[in-house]
Design a protein around this motif. Structure first.
Motif: not given
Length: 414
Positions: A128-145
């Motif tokens: 769960r910690s690893l998954v949250r780390e991978l998804l964290a940049p998606m929270k800023d609302g910018g384009v995320f690959d």
């Protein structure tokens, strides 16, 4: 797209480039499900010539299950992927993925115990910690690959289970990608696809040779330690057998778990279905299983006939290659109602995304847990997910996936 059915040895031949199921580019540019839909209806067992050789394409669910279950008639030991068509597999009989029973079972059993539900569930907080780390940049609302992030997810899981240094994970992810899609622009290096494939294999095997040599003095209780301590028919595995199975475990994890999230998001983002799924946490697991059916990450497995055999009304001769298309079987209209619809409520869901029979994916428990965590974090942590750029599909006749999927999202407050 046209399919021509002919009498005799070749009941089907390609009349347009779209029908070429050997060429990896077909899977990046063509709606291959439309091809399989036609084949299931008009030529469910069909001969596909490739130069001086060729293979039988098997596209219906029941036939695919039969080919993969009957290891006595359809052997895996001469190669299980189309990239090895007519070449044989030097790992046959030594690597679990290309070894038939009963030896296959003796290789598999210790690894299956190490990957049990109990062992995997114990690892949930770290996953769960690893998954949250991978998804964290998606929270800023910018384009995320999203596809690029998902490509890193399996390595984060299997890398820990094999006790591989985290600093090595990105390069190992790249090398496994190159080994299954050497002519994809994301992976092709100097010298073209053939040299890329050889180089990727050489570097991965050399890497694991070093790891195995180092671990011999202190094996540990990780997957590599299991292989080091394993005895099959009274003998320990040779160094080359251990290295070959390390490669197989890494490849199996990296090329499958990454694909269902991207395929599901591409289908559901911007629709009411994604919000519906988020609103019904009780449907988490049925949705995960549907994502596996929908994406069918491993599109095929190849076998060779050990004797003359009939499949439907076609005679397959001893020595012929037979390609069982899992991705086609998982959309078979005779088995799945509304097979071309992503249905998070689909029950029962008898998909065969992990294969079937003796070679059923040994890591299916790890994959399911990782996907369950990923989709839970995605559905509870994000809203307004939209695909904002052109998806880029992987050039591979083996793995159905994406190398890029640009999205935007809004983070949901906990």
């Amino acid at each position: 797209m046209t399919v021509a059915v002919e009498p005799g040895r070749c009941p089907m031949h390609a009349t347009t480039p779209e029908i070429d199921l050997f060429e990896s580019g077909t899977f990046a540019t063509t709606d291959v499900h439309a091809v399989w839909r036609t084949l299931r209806r008009e030529a469910p067992v069909s001969w596909h010539p490739v130069g001086d050789t060729g293979f039988w394409s098997v596209t219906r669910y029941d036939d695919v299950r039969h080919v993969l279950r009957d290891h006595g008639t359809f052997t895996s030991e001469q190669g299980s992927l189309l990239t090895l068509l007519g070449k044989g597999d030097p790992a046959g009989g030594r690597q679990m993925a290309v070894t038939d029973p009963p030896r296959h079972a003796r290789l598999r059993e210790p690894l299956q115990r190490a990957l049990s539900v109990k062992e995997v569930e114990r690892d949930l907080p770290r996953i769960r910690s690893l998954v949250r780390e991978l998804l964290a940049p998606m929270k800023d609302g910018g384009v995320f690959d999203f596809a690029a992030a998902m490509a890193a997810m399996p390595m984060a899981v299997i890398g820990s289970w094999m006790r591989l240094p985290r600093s090595d994970w990105p390069e190992l992810t790249r090398l496994t990608g190159a080994s299954i899609a050497p002519d994809d622009p994301a992976y092709t290096g100097p010298g073209g696809p053939d040299r890329t494939l050889v180089r990727a294999h050489r570097e991965l095997f050399a890497y694991f040779q070093d790891v195995v040599a180092e671990r011999r003095t202190a094996p540990g209780d990780d997957l590599i330690g299991v292989l080091l301590g394993m005895r099959v028919d009274g003998a320990r595995l040779t160094p080359s057998e251990i290295v070959s199975n390390c490669y197989s475990l890494l490849l199996g994890a990296n090329v499958t778990t990454a694909q269902p999230p991207s395929a599901a998001l591409l289908e559901l983002a911007g629709t009411d279905a994604l919000a519906d799924w988020a609103a019904h946490p009780d449907l988490l697991m049925s949705g995960v299983e549907e994502a596996l059916r929908w994406s069918s990450p491993a599109q095929h497995f190849m076998r060779y006939a050990t004797r003359d055999v009939r499949i439907r009304d076609v005679t397959v001769h001893a020595g012929d290659a037979v390609v069982a298309w899992l991705a086609s079987a998982n959309r078979d209209e005779a088995v799945f109602s509304r097979s071309d619809t992503f249905d998070i409520r689909r029950r029962p869901n008898k998909h065969i995304a992990f294969g079937v029979g003796p070679h059923y994916c040994v890591g299916h428990t790890v994959a399911r847990v990782a996907l369950r965590v990923l989709f839970h974090e995605l559905l509870t942590g994000f809203a307004d997910i939209e695909v904002v750029g052109e998806p880029v599909r992987l050039r591979s006749n083996f793995i159905a996936g994406y190398t890029s999927l640009p999205v935007t999202a809004r983070g949901v407050r906990p």
